[in-house]
Structures are given as structure tokens and as C-alpha cells.
Design a protein around this motif. Structure first.
Motif, PDB file in Angstrom:
ATOM      1  N   GLY A 281      -4.340   8.329  -9.718  1.00 17.57           N
ATOM      2  CA  GLY A 281      -4.788   8.596  -8.365  1.00 17.57           C
ATOM      3  C   GLY A 281      -5.526   7.445  -7.721  1.00 17.57           C
ATOM      4  O   GLY A 281      -5.787   7.467  -6.514  1.00 17.57           O
ATOM      5  N   ASN A 282      -5.876   6.429  -8.520  1.00 19.83           N
ATOM      6  CA  ASN A 282      -6.626   5.276  -8.001  1.00 19.83           C
ATOM      7  C   ASN A 282      -5.861   3.970  -8.189  1.00 19.83           C
ATOM      8  O   ASN A 282      -6.450   2.891  -8.064  1.00 19.83           O
ATOM      9  CB  ASN A 282      -7.984   5.179  -8.716  1.00 19.83           C
ATOM     10  N   GLU A 283      -4.581   4.052  -8.497  1.00 20.00           N
ATOM     11  CA  GLU A 283      -3.831   2.872  -8.902  1.00 20.00           C
ATOM     12  C   GLU A 283      -3.843   1.760  -7.854  1.00 20.00           C
ATOM     13  O   GLU A 283      -4.134   0.603  -8.174  1.00 20.00           O
ATOM     14  CB  GLU A 283      -2.381   3.253  -9.229  1.00 20.00           C
ATOM     15  N   VAL A 284      -3.519   2.084  -6.611  1.00 22.40           N
ATOM     16  CA  VAL A 284      -3.396   1.038  -5.584  1.00 22.40           C
ATOM     17  C   VAL A 284      -4.747   0.383  -5.318  1.00 22.40           C
ATOM     18  O   VAL A 284      -4.846  -0.843  -5.184  1.00 22.40           O
ATOM     19  CB  VAL A 284      -2.793   1.613  -4.291  1.00 22.40           C
ATOM     20  N   LEU A 336      -1.032 -10.684  -1.646  1.00 24.54           N
ATOM     21  CA  LEU A 336       0.065 -10.416  -2.576  1.00 24.54           C
ATOM     22  C   LEU A 336       0.312  -8.931  -2.772  1.00 24.54           C
ATOM     23  O   LEU A 336       1.405  -8.533  -3.182  1.00 24.54           O
ATOM     24  CB  LEU A 336      -0.222 -11.107  -3.902  1.00 24.54           C
ATOM     25  N   LEU A 337      -0.673  -8.100  -2.462  1.00 23.20           N
ATOM     26  CA  LEU A 337      -0.439  -6.652  -2.502  1.00 23.20           C
ATOM     27  C   LEU A 337       0.469  -6.221  -1.359  1.00 23.20           C
ATOM     28  O   LEU A 337       1.198  -5.228  -1.470  1.00 23.20           O
ATOM     29  CB  LEU A 337      -1.762  -5.896  -2.450  1.00 23.20           C
ATOM     30  N   VAL A 338       0.432  -6.966  -0.252  1.00 25.60           N
ATOM     31  CA  VAL A 338       1.371  -6.702   0.846  1.00 25.60           C
ATOM     32  C   VAL A 338       2.769  -7.155   0.422  1.00 25.60           C
ATOM     33  O   VAL A 338       3.747  -6.423   0.576  1.00 25.60           O
ATOM     34  CB  VAL A 338       0.941  -7.428   2.133  1.00 25.60           C
ATOM     35  N   ARG A 339       2.866  -8.362  -0.115  1.00 22.36           N
ATOM     36  CA  ARG A 339       4.170  -8.870  -0.549  1.00 22.36           C
ATOM     37  C   ARG A 339       4.793  -7.974  -1.628  1.00 22.36           C
ATOM     38  O   ARG A 339       6.014  -7.830  -1.690  1.00 22.36           O
ATOM     39  CB  ARG A 339       4.020 -10.294  -1.079  1.00 22.36           C
ATOM     40  N   ALA A 340       3.954  -7.397  -2.477  1.00 22.43           N
ATOM     41  CA  ALA A 340       4.454  -6.536  -3.553  1.00 22.43           C
ATOM     42  C   ALA A 340       4.768  -5.126  -3.074  1.00 22.43           C
ATOM     43  O   ALA A 340       5.284  -4.311  -3.847  1.00 22.43           O
ATOM     44  CB  ALA A 340       3.439  -6.483  -4.695  1.00 22.43           C
ATOM     45  N   GLY A 341       4.443  -4.817  -1.814  1.00 20.12           N
ATOM     46  CA  GLY A 341       4.783  -3.524  -1.246  1.00 20.12           C
ATOM     47  C   GLY A 341       3.742  -2.439  -1.404  1.00 20.12           C
ATOM     48  O   GLY A 341       4.008  -1.269  -1.103  1.00 20.12           O
ATOM     49  N   PHE A 342       2.534  -2.793  -1.826  1.00 15.09           N
ATOM     50  CA  PHE A 342       1.492  -1.783  -2.033  1.00 15.09           C
ATOM     51  C   PHE A 342       0.626  -1.566  -0.796  1.00 15.09           C
ATOM     52  O   PHE A 342      -0.056  -0.555  -0.685  1.00 15.09           O
ATOM     53  CB  PHE A 342       0.623  -2.163  -3.233  1.00 15.09           C
ATOM     54  N   HIS A 343       0.573  -2.530   0.111  1.00  9.37           N
ATOM     55  CA  HIS A 343      -0.125  -2.392   1.380  1.00  9.37           C
ATOM     56  C   HIS A 343       0.835  -2.694   2.520  1.00  9.37           C
ATOM     57  O   HIS A 343       1.738  -3.527   2.380  1.00  9.37           O
ATOM     58  CB  HIS A 343      -1.328  -3.332   1.463  1.00  9.37           C
ATOM     59  N   PRO A 345       1.637  -3.977   6.555  1.00  8.25           N
ATOM     60  CA  PRO A 345       1.082  -4.988   7.476  1.00  8.25           C
ATOM     61  C   PRO A 345      -0.091  -4.468   8.295  1.00  8.25           C
ATOM     62  O   PRO A 345      -1.020  -5.221   8.606  1.00  8.25           O
ATOM     63  CB  PRO A 345       2.281  -5.347   8.351  1.00  8.25           C
ATOM     64  N   ASP A 346      -0.084  -3.171   8.657  1.00  5.82           N
ATOM     65  CA  ASP A 346      -1.219  -2.611   9.400  1.00  5.82           C
ATOM     66  C   ASP A 346      -2.456  -2.508   8.525  1.00  5.82           C
ATOM     67  O   ASP A 346      -3.583  -2.760   8.980  1.00  5.82           O
ATOM     68  CB  ASP A 346      -0.858  -1.237   9.967  1.00  5.82           C
ATOM     69  N   GLU A 347      -2.270  -2.134   7.270  1.00  3.13           N
ATOM     70  CA  GLU A 347      -3.415  -2.093   6.354  1.00  3.13           C
ATOM     71  C   GLU A 347      -3.962  -3.498   6.131  1.00  3.13           C
ATOM     72  O   GLU A 347      -5.178  -3.692   6.021  1.00  3.13           O
ATOM     73  CB  GLU A 347      -2.985  -1.463   5.026  1.00  3.13           C
ATOM     74  N   TYR A 348      -3.084  -4.480   6.082  1.00  2.00           N
ATOM     75  CA  TYR A 348      -3.535  -5.851   5.897  1.00  2.00           C
ATOM     76  C   TYR A 348      -4.325  -6.348   7.096  1.00  2.00           C
ATOM     77  O   TYR A 348      -5.200  -7.208   6.962  1.00  2.00           O
ATOM     78  CB  TYR A 348      -2.344  -6.766   5.632  1.00  2.00           C
ATOM     79  N   ALA A 349      -4.057  -5.791   8.263  1.00  2.00           N
ATOM     80  CA  ALA A 349      -4.825  -6.168   9.456  1.00  2.00           C
ATOM     81  C   ALA A 349      -6.305  -5.858   9.256  1.00  2.00           C
ATOM     82  O   ALA A 349      -7.177  -6.625   9.710  1.00  2.00           O
ATOM     83  CB  ALA A 349      -4.281  -5.438  10.681  1.00  2.00           C
ATOM     84  N   ARG A 350      -6.613  -4.752   8.589  1.00  2.00           N
ATOM     85  CA  ARG A 350      -8.027  -4.410   8.334  1.00  2.00           C
ATOM     86  C   ARG A 350      -8.661  -5.428   7.403  1.00  2.00           C
ATOM     87  O   ARG A 350      -9.843  -5.782   7.550  1.00  2.00           O
ATOM     88  CB  ARG A 350      -8.125  -3.000   7.758  1.00  2.00           C
ATOM     89  N   THR A 351      -7.896  -5.896   6.419  1.00  2.00           N
ATOM     90  CA  THR A 351      -8.405  -6.935   5.517  1.00  2.00           C
ATOM     91  C   THR A 351      -8.728  -8.204   6.292  1.00  2.00           C
ATOM     92  O   THR A 351      -9.784  -8.823   6.103  1.00  2.00           O
ATOM     93  CB  THR A 351      -7.369  -7.242   4.424  1.00  2.00           C
ATOM     94  N   MET A 352      -7.828  -8.604   7.176  1.00  2.00           N
ATOM     95  CA  MET A 352      -8.062  -9.812   7.975  1.00  2.00           C
ATOM     96  C   MET A 352      -9.275  -9.645   8.881  1.00  2.00           C
ATOM     97  O   MET A 352     -10.024 -10.609   9.113  1.00  2.00           O
ATOM     98  CB  MET A 352      -6.818 -10.144   8.792  1.00  2.00           C
ATOM     99  N   SER A 353      -9.500  -8.431   9.377  1.00  2.00           N
ATOM    100  CA  SER A 353     -10.676  -8.185  10.225  1.00  2.00           C
ATOM    101  C   SER A 353     -11.952  -8.526   9.478  1.00  2.00           C
ATOM    102  O   SER A 353     -12.864  -9.173  10.011  1.00  2.00           O
ATOM    103  CB  SER A 353     -10.705  -6.723  10.670  1.00  2.00           C
ATOM    104  N   LEU A 604       4.671 -12.359   5.039  1.00  2.00           N
ATOM    105  CA  LEU A 604       4.216 -11.187   4.291  1.00  2.00           C
ATOM    106  C   LEU A 604       5.270 -10.566   3.374  1.00  2.00           C
ATOM    107  O   LEU A 604       4.948  -9.649   2.621  1.00  2.00           O
ATOM    108  CB  LEU A 604       3.723 -10.111   5.270  1.00  2.00           C
ATOM    109  N   SER A 605       6.500 -11.031   3.414  1.00  2.00           N
ATOM    110  CA  SER A 605       7.537 -10.411   2.585  1.00  2.00           C
ATOM    111  C   SER A 605       7.505 -10.953   1.165  1.00  2.00           C
ATOM    112  O   SER A 605       6.938 -12.016   0.895  1.00  2.00           O
ATOM    113  CB  SER A 605       8.915 -10.653   3.203  1.00  2.00           C
ATOM    114  N   SER A 606       8.138 -10.225   0.249  1.00  2.00           N
ATOM    115  CA  SER A 606       8.161 -10.606  -1.163  1.00  2.00           C
ATOM    116  C   SER A 606       8.805 -11.971  -1.349  1.00  2.00           C
ATOM    117  O   SER A 606       9.762 -12.323  -0.667  1.00  2.00           O
ATOM    118  CB  SER A 606       8.929  -9.562  -1.965  1.00  2.00           C
ATOM    119  N   LYS A 607       8.263 -12.735  -2.284  1.00  2.00           N
ATOM    120  CA  LYS A 607       8.818 -14.045  -2.614  1.00  2.00           C
ATOM    121  C   LYS A 607       9.486 -14.043  -3.987  1.00  2.00           C
ATOM    122  O   LYS A 607       9.869 -15.105  -4.490  1.00  2.00           O
ATOM    123  CB  LYS A 607       7.702 -15.103  -2.580  1.00  2.00           C
ATOM    124  N   VAL A 608       9.610 -12.880  -4.595  1.00  2.00           N
ATOM    125  CA  VAL A 608      10.239 -12.781  -5.917  1.00  2.00           C
ATOM    126  C   VAL A 608      11.747 -12.858  -5.745  1.00  2.00           C
ATOM    127  O   VAL A 608      12.334 -12.092  -4.975  1.00  2.00           O
ATOM    128  CB  VAL A 608       9.845 -11.467  -6.619  1.00  2.00           C
TER     129      VAL A 608
END
Length: 609
Positions: A281-284, A336-343, A345-353, A604-608
Motif C-alpha cells: 500500500g506504500n510502494e510508490v 526517473l519515477l515519471v520516466r518509469a511510469g510511477f508518477h 506529468p501533473d504529479e511531477y509539476a508539484r515536485t517542480m513547485s 519525461l518519457s522512458s529511456k529504457v
């Protein structure tokens, strides 16, 4: 002939040093319920000089001073025949054994009851060992190999998770003290999952996740699969994994509500402590710490500041490069959590804030450079003190300061050079990390000049934004990726953040007023007792923000307060909150242009592959 003789003599000396017997530690847990361990250190082939032993005062990955010596007692010393030796205490954590035989034994009791990335914690369920907080060491013997025997494992049902080399049975080893101090160890009935990653050179690297928690094995297995995605995204940044010692990297995870919560990087492992009921329940949320700490296996453990090499365990270690070592890692840990698909782009906006507000809306960032804030880590990095400091006004975290700087540099490289911050990190890795050449700030500038083929840009960036206090134009930079920077609460009244407590009916300000805020300009600060705001009694029954209802920026309110000089009144002119937020163009009701969409996708997309 003379030169040949000197070379032969040097070879003899070197072979003699390699033949030195290892210092041996045994650690047992007869009183684990009460957080104690019994430790015996054996020094064979001791010098005829007095032997000095000490506990560390700093820990790998921490930059402030810590008093580990306070938690050892019952210290005794013996010859190999068990005859007692005299121990003199020279300082709080430094001891001397003036006379001794060729083999010296030292025994002591360790108290350990703080589970985080710096200290040690022992109870009936596990022994969570951070080495500087656990083992006393011999001054002048730092190059000796070391061996460790962990006793009582079967009695407690424990296994061993560590980056130390497994020599067989319950014995593990380290080539020298620096490596030992960088090797946290978890003894518990942990659950494990592991997988292999084929490195760019074709060699496999084993990644292990050991989790001491109340979760079932399938939960740990699933979390390991999530973590694999993060590992591969980080590998893609640098183009390869580090060549881990013994071909393994280990995540040491401990999860329990009474844990303190922490993450601490090490050369071939990381210690991650979560104050939660369980992983499930807390993985992400937990992946954020894993992503940050794993990035350190390149940036700081191998891309190593010269100021931290070698690490000094006798006092705080100051480094002006933490804006890069920790701050750029902070940026990538979330990206990298965005690139990996766990966050998203909108959630990443809060991080940038959060990153941007740390540099645009803190008084320290307006006065001090990222280098100066890095140097302050000797006081700020979990340093323990009992007297208040004016930290809110004189310190901005090098994690966020550096993270915001990394964000700006990434966007500038993409828009001005058709390059990326990944390209820069790979260049630094090839210049200094892979060959393990400790770097300076000037070296980082050289790598930026090399990757951009533009010495003027590199010199200007470091002069203005690393050594100086200028700030990048985040509005324009973010717009290229279809993000908008705007006021968080436009048109709303604001007097500045106030932290207060209720004590015997008095509302007492407990936090420093922040420079530049209306409350600071009015002369109100920590320790003042609020009595009235805008003619209404302040008694703790209502939040302080409620007294501003119906007001607007530019309105004035009168605050009555008391301190040791008597009763006072101050008139405050309310302002608009300067805090900014980043939102996607879509969320703001705007359409992305094709250029913005492509820019964001490339970022923001995956680089793998």
C-alpha cells in the motif's frame, strides 16, 4: 643496480603489508531485548607503540558530527592470555592502551536503539547495524583488512544482508576500514528477492532487495519488480551500471512504525528505513527514497567530491559540492519515477513547485550560493543540538537548491544545445566517476564545457548559478515543456508563515519569522505571545489564518502581543503570498503546441531501450 634494489625492497614492504593479519570483530546479542550487543575486537600483530582506539564522530553519507561514543560502555582490554590491560580515556570517544602484548583484545557493550541510516538499532527482531555507530576502531590500522563474525544468528532466526564479502559460515570481511564503515548490515528474518541486470560490458550484476517488514513474500517480490523499472531507468541515464564489488548491489530495507525514516547511500548497498506499518500500500511513496539512493551508486559513491575523499570519521566532513552530489540526485530521484511510469506529468509539476520555491522564495537562497549552502551541511545534516538556530532565514537545503539548478540546466541544455542533463551526467561519469578520480567544482565546469563544446556557457553558468546567487528564468524554461508557473494563491491575503503552540492559554510563536514577510517587518518573532489580531482575542480556538478572512492584499491589521519587554501593538500590511506553483498547460485550460508536446515527451518519457 641501485634502482633495482629499491624496487625489490619496495616489493618486500608491499608484500609484508598485504600479509598483515586481519583485525577481527565478533558481535553477539545475549541481551537483544534490551537493545544491547557484546562486541570483541582482536588486533593481531599490534605495534609495540601504545594502541589508540576510538569511536567515530561522523558517518558515511552524513556530513554533520555525531557522538557515537556515548553508546559504548564496559570497555575492557586484554592480552591474548586474558590478562587485563590498562585503558586510558583520552577524550570522550578516544582511548589508549599504553602497554600490551603482540595481540590485543578489546571488549565492550553497545547500546543501539535508533533505526535510521546513521545509527544502529537492536531488538529481539533484528540488529540494524550502521558500522560507525557500532564498531570501535584502531587509529593507524585503517589499511588493515577486517573480518566480522555475527554470533547468535540461529538463536534469533536471523540471516545476514550486507555488502561485506561473505567468507563462509557467519564470517564476512572488508579490505580496509573505509570499506567497512561504508557497509551497513541487517541481521533479521528478512525476505529477499533478487534479479540480474546484464551490464553494457556483457557482465551480469545482481541486484538484491532484502526487506525486514511484516509483509508477505509476494508483496516483496512485487515491490522488487517495481524497483527493477527504476534501476533500468537509472542505468539508461549513465549508459551502464557501475561495476559493483563482488558483482552485487543490495537494498537493505527496514519497515516499522517506530523507525525514524531515512535513506543512506553506500558504495554497493543502500540502507532505507521507513516509518510505516508495511510495504504493501506504500510502494510508490517508498520508491522515491529508493530512486534517490540508488542514483547515488554513481553520483557521490563513484562520482566522488575530492572534499570527501577519503572520508574522515573523526569529525564533520564539509563539502561545497553537495548541491551536485545530493541536489542533482534529488532531481533525478523524482524525474526517473515519471520516466518509469510511477508518477504522472501533473504529479511531477508539484515536485517542480517545491524545487522552484526553494530558490525563489527563501531568504537564504537570495543571499547565499549553492556552494555556501552545501558547506552548511556540517550543521544541517541531522546534526544534533539543543539550542535554537535561525535556520529558516540562513539555510536553504542543498537538496532542493541543487535540484532546482539541475532542473534549469536540463531545460537549458535541451533548448539551447539539443542536449540533455543525461548527456552531462554521462560526461561527468566518464571523466571522473568510472576512473574514480575525485572531482572539484572546477572539474564539473570542465565537463559541462566539454559536453556543450562551449566554455563560455559553462563558465557563465557556474559563475552565476553555482558560485553566485542569480536564478534561472523558470517561467520561460518550463513553458517550453508546456508547464505554467503562477502564484499559488493569487489575490489572497498573507502575513507570512507562523508556527505557534498553546501553553496555559497563551498562543506562543515557536518558529522564527521569515525575512521579508509582513510579520517579520512588523518586528514580531519567536517567543512573542499573541493576544489579539484585528481586534479579536487569540486564544488558540481558531487557526491564525481565520483572522484574515474577508481581507485582501494591502489591507492593514493590528496585532497585539506580549514579550518580556511588555505589551505591544504592531500594524501589519497584508501582502499577496509569493509562493509559486507549476501546473501543466492542460490543467490550466490551455492546449499544448506540437513543439511543447515533443519537448515534454523527450524529457519525461522512458529511456529504457
Amino acid at each position: 643496480m641501485k634502482n633495482i634494489f629499491l624496487v625489490f625492497a619496495a616489493m618486500l614492504l608491499a608484500s609484508g603489508s598485504f600479509a598483515q593479519k586481519a583485525i577481527f570483530y565478533s558481535i553477539s546479542f545475549p541481551n537483544a531485548n534490551h537493545h544491547e550487543a557484546e562486541i570483541v575486537m582482536t588486533i593481531p600483530e599490534a605495534s609495540t607503540l601504545p594502541v589508540k582506539i576510538r569511536m567515530s564522530r561522523s558517518s558515511a553519507g552524513r556530513y554533520a558530527t555525531h557522538e557515537f561514543g556515548k553508546n559504548i560502555y564496559n570497555l575492557k582490554a586484554f592480552n591474548v592470555d586474558s590478562s587485563a590491560l590498562t585503558i586510558k580515556q583520552l577524550e570522550g570517544d578516544l582511548y589508549e592502551i599504553p602497554e600490551h602484548g603482540p595481540t590485543v583484545k578489546i571488549s565492550y557493550t553497545l547500546y543501539a536503539n535508533y533505526v535510521d541510516g546513521t545509527y544502529s538499532g537492536i531488538d529481539a527482531s533484528h540488529a540494524h547495524l550502521n558500522m560507525p555507530a557500532t564498531f570501535i576502531w584502531a587509529v593507524g590500522y585503517e589499511k588493515r583488512p577486517l573480518k566480522f563474525q555475527f554470533a547468535d544468528l540461529d538463536q534469533h532466526g536471523w540471516k545476514v544482508a550486507t555488502q561485506l564479502k561473505h567468507d563462509g559460515a557467519n564470517v564476512y570481511s572488508a579490505p580496509d576500514m573505509q570499506y567497512m564503515m561504508d557497509s551497513p548490515t541487517e541481521l533479521s528474518a528478512f525476505k529477499e528477492t533478487n534479479w540480474s541486470v546484464t551490464n553494457t560490458d556483457g557482465k551480469p550484476e545482481t541486484i538484491r532487495l532484502s526487506t525486514h517488514s511484516d509483509d508477505a513474500q509476494p508483496v516483496v517480490d512485487n515491490f522488487g519488480k517495481m524497483l527493477q523499472k527504476v534501476v533500468l531507468e537509472e542505468k539508461a541515464v549513465y549508459g551502464e551500471l557501475p561495476a559493483y564489488d563482488y558483482g552485487e548491489y543490495t537494498f537493505l530495507q527496514d519497515v516499522y512504525p517506530t523507525d525514524s525514516g531515512d535513506g543512506m547511500e553506500h558504495r554497493n548497498s543502500t540502507c532505507i528505513v521507513e516509518a510505516a506499518d508495511k510495504v504493501e500500500g506504500n510502494e510508490v511513496r517508498m520508491l522515491s527514497t529508493f530512486s534517490h539512493e540508488y542514483f547515488h551508486s554513481w553520483n557521490v559513491k563513484r562520482i566522488r567530491p575530492k572534499s570527501l575523499e577519503p572520508f574522515n570519521f573523526e569529525h564533520a566532513n564539509m563539502s561545497g559540492e553537495l548541491w551536485f552530489a545530493e541536489g542533482f540526485t534529488q532531481y533525478y530521484g523524482e524525474l526517473l519515477l515519471v520516466r518509469a511510469g510511477f508518477h504522472t506529468p501533473d504529479e511531477y509539476a508539484r515536485t517542480m513547485s517545491g524545487l522552484i520555491n526553494s530558490v525563489l522564495n527563501t531568504p537564504a537562497a537570495a543571499k547565499y550560493s549553492p556552494v555556501q549552502m552545501s558547506n552548511y551541511a556540517v550543521f544541517a545534516d541531522a546534526g544534533v543540538s539543543i539550542d535554537p538556530a535561525n535556520k529558516a532565514n540562513i539555510f536553504t537545503s542543498y537538496y532542493y537548491y541543487g535540484g532546482a539548478t539541475a532542473l534549469a540546466l536540463d531545460l537549458r541544455l535541451r533548448s539551447e544545445f539539443k542536449l540533455t542533463l543525461d548527456d552531462y551526467m554521462r560526461q561527468v561519469w566518464l571523466d571522473y566517476g568510472k576512473p574514480y578520480i575525485p572531482y572539484t567544482i572546477a572539474d564539473l565546469q570542465k565537463s559541462l564545457a566539454k559536453v556543450t563544446n562551449n566554455k563560455i556557457f559553462a563558465a557563465d553558468f557556474f559563475k552565476r548559478y553555482i558560485l553566485g546567487i542569480e536564478k534561472n528564468n523558470y517561467v520561460d524554461l518550463l513553458n517550453k515543456a508546456g508547464y505554467i508557473m503562477q502564484k499559488t494563491a493569487p489575490g489572497k491575503p498573507w502575513m507570512g508563515a507562523i508556527t505557534a503552540k498553546l501553553n496555559n492559554g497563551n498562543v506562543i510563536i515557536t518558529g522564527n519569522s521569515i525575512i521579508g514577510t509582513p510579520i517579520y517587518k512588523a518586528g514580531i518573532d519567536v517567543g512573542d505571545i499573541l493576544k489579539k489580531m484585528d481586534g479579536k482575542a487569540v486564544d488558540g480556538s481558531e487557526p491564525l489564518a481565520s483572522y484574515l478572512e474577508g481581507k485582501k492584499p494591502g489591507d492593514k491589521i493590528v496585532i497585539s502581543y506580549q514579550n518580556r519587554t511588555g505589551n505591544h501593538q504592531a500594524t501589519i500590511t497584508l501582502e499577496e503570498n509569493p509562493q509559486m506553483e507549476v501546473v501543466s498547460a492542460e490543467k490550466a485550460g490551455q492546449a499544448l503546441t506540437a513543439e511543447q508536446e515533443t519537448f515534454r515527451k523527450n524529457w519525461l518519457s522512458s529511456k529504457v531501450k
